[in-house]
Design an enzyme around this catalytic site. Structure first.
Site, mmCIF file in Angstrom:
data_model
loop_
_atom_site.group_PDB
_atom_site.id
_atom_site.type_symbol
_atom_site.label_atom_id
_atom_site.label_comp_id
_atom_site.label_asym_id
_atom_site.label_seq_id
_atom_site.Cartn_x
_atom_site.Cartn_y
_atom_site.Cartn_z
ATOM 1 N N CYS A 8 -1.515 3.752 5.974
ATOM 2 C CA CYS A 8 -1.581 4.106 4.556
ATOM 3 C C CYS A 8 -0.210 4.617 4.137
ATOM 4 C CB CYS A 8 -2.699 5.110 4.263
ATOM 5 S SG CYS A 8 -2.442 6.783 4.908
ATOM 6 N N ARG A 14 -6.139 8.639 4.373
ATOM 7 C CA ARG A 14 -6.941 7.447 4.661
ATOM 8 C C ARG A 14 -6.762 6.907 6.066
ATOM 9 N NH1 ARG A 14 -5.114 3.737 -0.126
ATOM 10 N NH2 ARG A 14 -3.176 4.802 0.398
ATOM 11 N N ASP A 134 -7.973 6.049 -2.689
ATOM 12 C CA ASP A 134 -6.980 7.023 -2.230
ATOM 13 C C ASP A 134 -7.346 8.411 -2.735
ATOM 14 O OD1 ASP A 134 -4.815 8.548 -1.505
ATOM 15 O OD2 ASP A 134 -3.330 7.058 -2.122
#
Length: 164
Positions: A8, A14, A134
């Protein structure tokens, strides 16, 4: 050994969530010796003077809520520090999995392409072409959790199916 790298932007939300969710899934199936799992960032924004930041506290809380990163199932959560992916990771891993379209573009730049077809988008494994939500921007760690679990379930099904 199946080597998986989750990617990420900063490697604090994440991708570490995906790393530890997959580690938990692998552990519950007794397949720890068959997998090597890490996560990394495309940027250096969470790395200061060569030291990466730990997993973002709300992400750690979401993992703990699901029994990951606890004293009886720590899996390395407390030691995890952000790191940036490097070109050499392309050779080291079998599956390199980005969380969103921007990650995918940055990974192509860092790795100089994908000649061996190792680079995937996380939710492709869940049959969706969407980005993993996100939580840095949305604050919605539940949505991210659901996306990560869906992607990891699809990935492990593909990998186990390919190895059996």
């Amino acid at each position: 050994m199946i080597r998986v790298l989750f990617i990420c932007h900063g490697n604090i939300c994440r991708s570490p969530m995906a790393e530890f969710v997959l580690k938990d899934m692998v552990k519950k199936r007794g397949l720890e010796d068959e997998f090597y799992i890490e996560s990394a960032a495309t940027s250096t924004e969470e790395i200061w003077h060569g030291v990466g930041n730990p997993v973002y506290p709300p992400a750690r809380a979401k993992l703990r809520e699901h029994g990951i990163g606890t004293s009886d199932n720590e899996l390395g959560v407390s030691e995890k520090r952000a790191r940036q992916t490097v070109c050499g990771d392309y050779e080291k891993f079998d599956y390199i999995i980005g969380m969103d379209s921007a990650n995918m573009r940055n990974m192509q730049r860092i790795y100089g392409g994908d000649p061996e077809n190792k680079v995937y988008k996380m939710l492709d494994f869940a049959g969706r072409s969407a980005d993993v939500a996100d939580p840095w921007y949305t604050g919605n760690f539940d949505a991210t959790w659901n996306d990560v679990v869906d992607g990891c379930n699809g990935l492990i099904s593909k990998v186990i199916g390919a190895t059996t």
